[in-house]
Design an enzyme around this catalytic site. Structure first.
Site, PDB file in Angstrom:
ATOM      1  N   LEU A 270       0.864  -1.188   0.000  1.00 55.96           N
ATOM      2  CA  LEU A 270       0.000   0.000   0.000  1.00 55.96           C
ATOM      3  C   LEU A 270       0.902   1.240   0.000  1.00 55.96           C
ATOM      4  O   LEU A 270       1.142   1.862   1.036  1.00 55.96           O
ATOM      5  CB  LEU A 270      -0.934  -0.022   1.208  1.00 55.96           C
ATOM      6  N   HIS A 271       1.365   1.596  -1.198  1.00 56.00           N
ATOM      7  CA  HIS A 271       2.405   2.606  -1.343  1.00 56.00           C
ATOM      8  C   HIS A 271       2.000   3.994  -0.827  1.00 56.00           C
ATOM      9  O   HIS A 271       2.675   4.580   0.017  1.00 56.00           O
ATOM     10  CB  HIS A 271       2.793   2.764  -2.824  1.00 56.00           C
ATOM     11  N   ASP A 272       0.937   4.541  -1.400  1.00 63.58           N
ATOM     12  CA  ASP A 272       0.703   5.983  -1.338  1.00 63.58           C
ATOM     13  C   ASP A 272       0.374   6.548   0.042  1.00 63.58           C
ATOM     14  O   ASP A 272       0.844   7.650   0.365  1.00 63.58           O
ATOM     15  CB  ASP A 272      -0.377   6.367  -2.344  1.00 63.58           C
TER      16      ASP A 272
END
Length: 379
Positions: A270-272
């Site tokens: 879950l990068h952002d």
């Protein structure tokens, strides 16, 4: 009583993981979101803008203004993520995304709106967070260079370091390990506009205010089945609202694409939202801080800062054929010298806990909005 929340302008390209960045920025009690600008990336600009408006409707935050930003890179043609990651819409995987109640504001360009909102805040207080291509962020500081000294900081999600910078598994394609997610060497957000990335990192004053969350960090934060269950049912096990089902359906689609494309089976990174969480450093655990670790494990414990150079040579097509366009070269700076902050890790359980609390707050807001919000979510 003075508002002590951190003002934040969010630039994004929704995007499955951008959904959670918006949610965190909108509902964290220590953040005050000033506005959202959209950029090309996970889909076309029209689609990412539509997706942002739909997400704000889904979480009962339609008062947050949205502005359409860049549809292509500063000096390059448009490049979009492949549909096998985010789907044709940029947010495939659920039928529960509502029709937006409020469209994007078209009265002024995105960077002008961002500049006005940031200037209205006290010097040294507001952050810019960019989770898509860095085009809007670079254009903002090119057009308004005085904002470099005015803002508190810039937090970016993008790039990849490699070389064992963290213990994260970055994935394989066709059995070949890689550090990038678009090419073997480059992450999508940087490759989409490498000149924009270079402009940001080459500005010494801005670099000293910049936090970068590369794939090496975001791939430590995998949305496992346990995490998806937490989002679906809540901490008390009584969740499963329409919003929670929508979020988990988006995560399930993202998990499927990461498993099929990159061979990552535990769950998608879950990068952002990590770029949003990173600006909470210093607010304290009682105000929802997520601890990020700014030194190498087993090292001296001294704070690390880095110089970053971006390879801007080559076209998109040449990058796909093996050129190192968009690759980052990262150099550890001498102790005490200012540069880009690249964390080595974070308190992952605390991150999931705080993100779930934001889901709960959005649920409560939807319930308070009553039948109108419910009808929008069901639409």
């Amino acid at each position: 009583m003075a508002d002590t929340r951190i003002p934040v302008w969010l630039d994004c390209d929704p995007g499955h993981d951008d959904t959670f960045a918006i949610l965190l920025a909108a509902y964290h009690p220590s953040l005050r979101i000033l506005g959202i600008s959209t950029v090309f990336g996970n889909a076309s600009l029209d689609k990412t803008t539509q997706n942002a408006a739909s997400i704000l409707t889904a979480i009962s935050k339609t008062s947050i203004p949205i502005y359409m930003g860049a549809s292509h890179a500063l000096f390059r043609p448009t490049m979009h993520a492949p549909t096998d990651i985010h789907g044709a819409s940029g947010l495939d995987g659920t039928e529960l995304l509502p029709t937006p109640l409020i469209p994007a504001n078209t009265t002024m360009p995105a960077i002008d709106a961002a500049a006005a909102a940031l200037r209205a805040e006290a010097p040294g207080t507001a952050w810019v967070v960019a989770t898509g291509a860095f085009t809007n962020a670079a254009a903002l500081f090119l057009a308004y260079p005085d904002l470099v000294g005015h803002i508190a900081g810039l937090s970016l999600m993008g790039g990849a370091v490699g070389g064992g910078f963290t213990s994260a598994v970055l994935g394989t394609v066709d059995g070949v390990p890689r550090i990038g997610n678009w090419t073997p060497f480059a992450e999508f957000n940087v490759l989409a506009d490498p000149e924009a990335a270079a402009l940001l990192f080459d500005n010494a004053v801005l670099a000293g205010k910049t936090t970068l969350i590369p794939l090496d960090v975001s791939h430590l934060v995998l949305t496992t089945k346990e995490v998806r269950d937490l989002f679906l049912y809540g901490r008390e096990g009584t969740g499963k609202s329409t919003l929670r089902v929508m979020l988990v359906e988006l995560l399930m689609y993202f998990a499927k694409t990461y498993r099929e494309v990159f061979g990552i089976t535990e769950g998608p990174p879950l990068h952002d939202p990590l770029a949003v969480a990173a600006i909470l450093t210093g607010v304290g655990a009682d105000r929802g801080e997520v601890a990020f670790y700014d030194s190498a494990p087993g090292g001296t414990g001294e704070r690390e800062r880095f110089e970053i150079k971006v390879n801007t040579q080559g076209t998109y097509e040449e990058a796909r054929a093996g050129a190192r366009t968009g690759q980052l070269t990262v150099r550890l700076l001498p102790p005490g010298e200012e540069g880009v902050r690249i964390p080595r890790g974070l308190d992952i359980p605390a991150f999931w806990s705080i993100l779930e609390e934001c889901v709960s707050r959005a649920d409560e807001a939807n319930a308070a909005a009553g039948a109108g919000a419910s009808a929008a979510l069901e639409n």
